[in-house]
Enzyme design. Structure first.
Site, PDB file in Angstrom:
ATOM      1  N   ARG A  74       1.297   1.419  -2.335  1.00 54.45           N
ATOM      2  CA  ARG A  74       2.653   0.975  -1.810  1.00 54.45           C
ATOM      3  C   ARG A  74       2.382  -0.197  -0.840  1.00 54.45           C
ATOM      4  NH1 ARG A  74       5.164   6.278   0.434  1.00 54.45           N
ATOM      5  NH2 ARG A  74       7.086   5.760  -0.615  1.00 54.45           N
ATOM      6  N   CYS A  75       3.563  -0.807  -0.788  1.00 55.27           N
ATOM      7  CA  CYS A  75       3.351  -1.878   0.415  1.00 55.27           C
ATOM      8  C   CYS A  75       4.568  -2.020   1.480  1.00 55.27           C
ATOM      9  CB  CYS A  75       3.593  -3.147  -0.617  1.00 55.27           C
ATOM     10  SG  CYS A  75       2.706  -4.446   0.052  1.00 55.27           S
TER      11      CYS A  75
ATOM     12  N   ASP B 150      -3.885  -9.574 -15.411  1.00 57.13           N
ATOM     13  CA  ASP B 150      -2.529  -8.990 -15.397  1.00 57.13           C
ATOM     14  C   ASP B 150      -1.440  -9.886 -14.743  1.00 57.13           C
ATOM     15  OD1 ASP B 150      -0.819  -6.848 -15.844  1.00 57.13           O
ATOM     16  OD2 ASP B 150      -1.307  -5.874 -13.663  1.00 57.13           O
TER      17      ASP B 150
HETATM   18  P1  ADP Z   1      -0.270  -2.361  -7.632  1.00 56.27           P
HETATM   19  O1  ADP Z   1      -1.512  -2.976  -7.448  1.00 56.27           O
HETATM   20  O2  ADP Z   1      -0.164  -1.015  -7.227  1.00 56.27           O
HETATM   21  O3  ADP Z   1       0.421  -2.808  -8.945  1.00 56.27           O
HETATM   22  P2  ADP Z   1       1.180  -4.924  -6.222  1.00 56.27           P
HETATM   23  O4  ADP Z   1       0.190  -5.575  -5.681  1.00 56.27           O
HETATM   24  O5  ADP Z   1       1.769  -5.185  -7.453  1.00 56.27           O
HETATM   25  O6  ADP Z   1       0.580  -3.105  -6.315  1.00 56.27           O
HETATM   26  O7  ADP Z   1       2.290  -4.567  -5.128  1.00 56.27           O
HETATM   27  C1  ADP Z   1       3.130  -3.554  -5.264  1.00 56.27           C
HETATM   28  C2  ADP Z   1       4.572  -4.000  -4.613  1.00 56.27           C
HETATM   29  O8  ADP Z   1       4.590  -4.432  -3.399  1.00 56.27           O
HETATM   30  C3  ADP Z   1       4.985  -5.312  -5.443  1.00 56.27           C
HETATM   31  O9  ADP Z   1       5.546  -4.957  -6.561  1.00 56.27           O
HETATM   32  C4  ADP Z   1       5.833  -6.022  -4.123  1.00 56.27           C
HETATM   33  O10 ADP Z   1       7.107  -5.368  -4.355  1.00 56.27           O
HETATM   34  C5  ADP Z   1       5.200  -5.463  -2.975  1.00 56.27           C
HETATM   35  N1  ADP Z   1       4.333  -6.548  -2.682  1.00 56.27           N
HETATM   36  C6  ADP Z   1       2.917  -6.678  -2.986  1.00 56.27           C
HETATM   37  N2  ADP Z   1       2.288  -7.856  -2.319  1.00 56.27           N
HETATM   38  C7  ADP Z   1       3.416  -8.335  -1.444  1.00 56.27           C
HETATM   39  C8  ADP Z   1       3.353  -9.298  -0.530  1.00 56.27           C
HETATM   40  N3  ADP Z   1       2.279  -9.947  -0.482  1.00 56.27           N
HETATM   41  N4  ADP Z   1       4.547  -9.546   0.147  1.00 56.27           N
HETATM   42  C9  ADP Z   1       5.677  -8.620  -0.012  1.00 56.27           C
HETATM   43  N5  ADP Z   1       5.766  -7.918  -0.993  1.00 56.27           N
HETATM   44  C10 ADP Z   1       4.416  -7.450  -1.543  1.00 56.27           C
END
Ligand code: ADP
Length: 320
Positions: free
Chosen positions: A57-58, A166
């Site tokens: 979660r971010c 990916d």
């Molecule tokens: P996972 O490894 O669980 O797939 P992600 O890296 O895709 O996780 O990140 C999950 C979500 O967090 C993304 O879909 C996006 O909405 C948000 N997110 C990820 N990185 C960033 C970033 N650098 N800035 C803003 N939102 C981000």
């Protein structure tokens, strides 16, 4: 077919399974405390929830000077097996070594009792997938502009012997200046000096290359990222990925059969169709290199916007 990091959650159409996963993840991953302190004493204030993927979660995190970052938060409770731990460490190691204008910048990594935090450059304008959802499809000049940035980042990755594995619209984010940044190195593989192929079946159904589905006997390498570029250009221009189906098994069958059809609903240039066909060549050897992609008539001959503004996030820009 077993997919690493269950792809049902990563399949952009499966809302019910996504919801279940979200609930499970929320139970595991408590909202980080309002202040997270690193071992060296630096403090970060938690801000807004930004989004979640299959693993993390971010949240927004503000440092003591007021600068805002994104913190990818992984619950320690979800890192149960050695394998999961190794994978997270690999993601951190690979992402940390990246430095390119079109790759989300890794800032720092720290932990508390509950979570591991990966601090990243913030991308506040969402992803290419969000843009496509809002716009349905985009113009060729815009797609060209975005593809050049993606190709530049992939060239850098491959030159450092990293396969992303990916690449998809949901993993490519916009920075405040509307530049694209590739993120999520959770499935990335470092090839080092070895030329051996990789055999783990992984990715997101719509974007998986046919040789990945070939599994153990076939193996895959850098060309899977080139395939994903083809899927993304198709999706941007036609509004959905080429092998889309609500049944994941049908997606795999269509990928393996190279069942590629260009919908007549969109008037797309012949040079775009030719490039997409080449990128989606069933044989990895037939796919173009990044240099060949950028040399293709679609890039050389078409309109190229000098810049993309935030207007593009909502509607077709007036000045193209
Ligand atoms: P996972 O490894 O669980 O797939 P992600 O890296 O895709 O996780 O990140 C999950 C979500 O967090 C993304 O879909 C996006 O909405 C948000 N997110 C990820 N990185 C960033 C970033 N650098 N800035 C803003 N939102 C981000």
């Amino acid at each position: 077919l077993k997919i690493v990091r269950p792809t049902t959650q990563r399949y952009e159409g499966k809302e019910v399974e996504k919801k279940k996963k979200r609930e499970k993840l929320s139970a595991l991953c408590k909202t980080p405390p309002s202040v997270v302190r690193t071992r060296t004493g630096r403090g970060y204030h938690r801000g807004l929830f930004l989004g979640e993927g299959g693993f993390a979660r971010c949240f927004q995190m503000k440092d003591e000077t007021g600068k805002i970052f994104a913190a990818k938060t992984v619950a320690k409770a979800s890192i149960k097996t050695e394998k999961t731990k190794t994978k997270l460490l690999s993601e951190i190691k690979i992402h940390k070594s990246m430095n390119h204008p079109n790759i989300v910048q890794f800032i720092d990594c720290f932990e508390d009792d509950i979570n591991v935090y990966i601090l990243l450059e913030i991308c506040p304008n969402q992803s290419l997938m969000d843009l496509l959802k809002a716009r349905k499809s985009i113009t060729e000049p815009e797609a060209r502009f975005f593809s050049v940035q993606i190709a530049g980042a992939v060239k850098y990755l491959h030159s450092r012997r990293i396969i992303h594995r990916d690449l998809k619209l949901g993993n490519i984010f916009f920075d405040p200046d509307m530049n694209l940044k590739i993120g999520d190195f959770g499935l990335a593989s470092s090839m080092g000096a070895d030329t051996k192929k990789r055999y783990t079946i992984c990715g997101t159904p719509n974007y998986i290359a046919p040789e990945v589905l070939g599994g153990k006997e076939v193996g895959h390498s850098f060309e899977v990222d080139i395939w994903a570029i083809g899927i993304m250009i198709f999706a941007l221009l036609f509004g959905k990925p080429p092998f889309q189906n609500k049944d994941v098994q049908v997606i795999y069958e269509r990928i393996k059969a190279n069942d590629l059809k260009f919908p007549s609903s969109h008037q797309i240039s012949y040079s775009a169709v030719r490039l997409i066909k080449k990128l989606l060549s069933p044989s990895p050897m037939e796919r173009p290199s990044i240099a060949e992609i950028l040399e293709s008539p679609w890039f050389r001959e078409g309109l190229f916007p000098s810049r993309i503004t935030m207007e593009s996030l909502r509607k077709t820009p007036k000045s193209l």
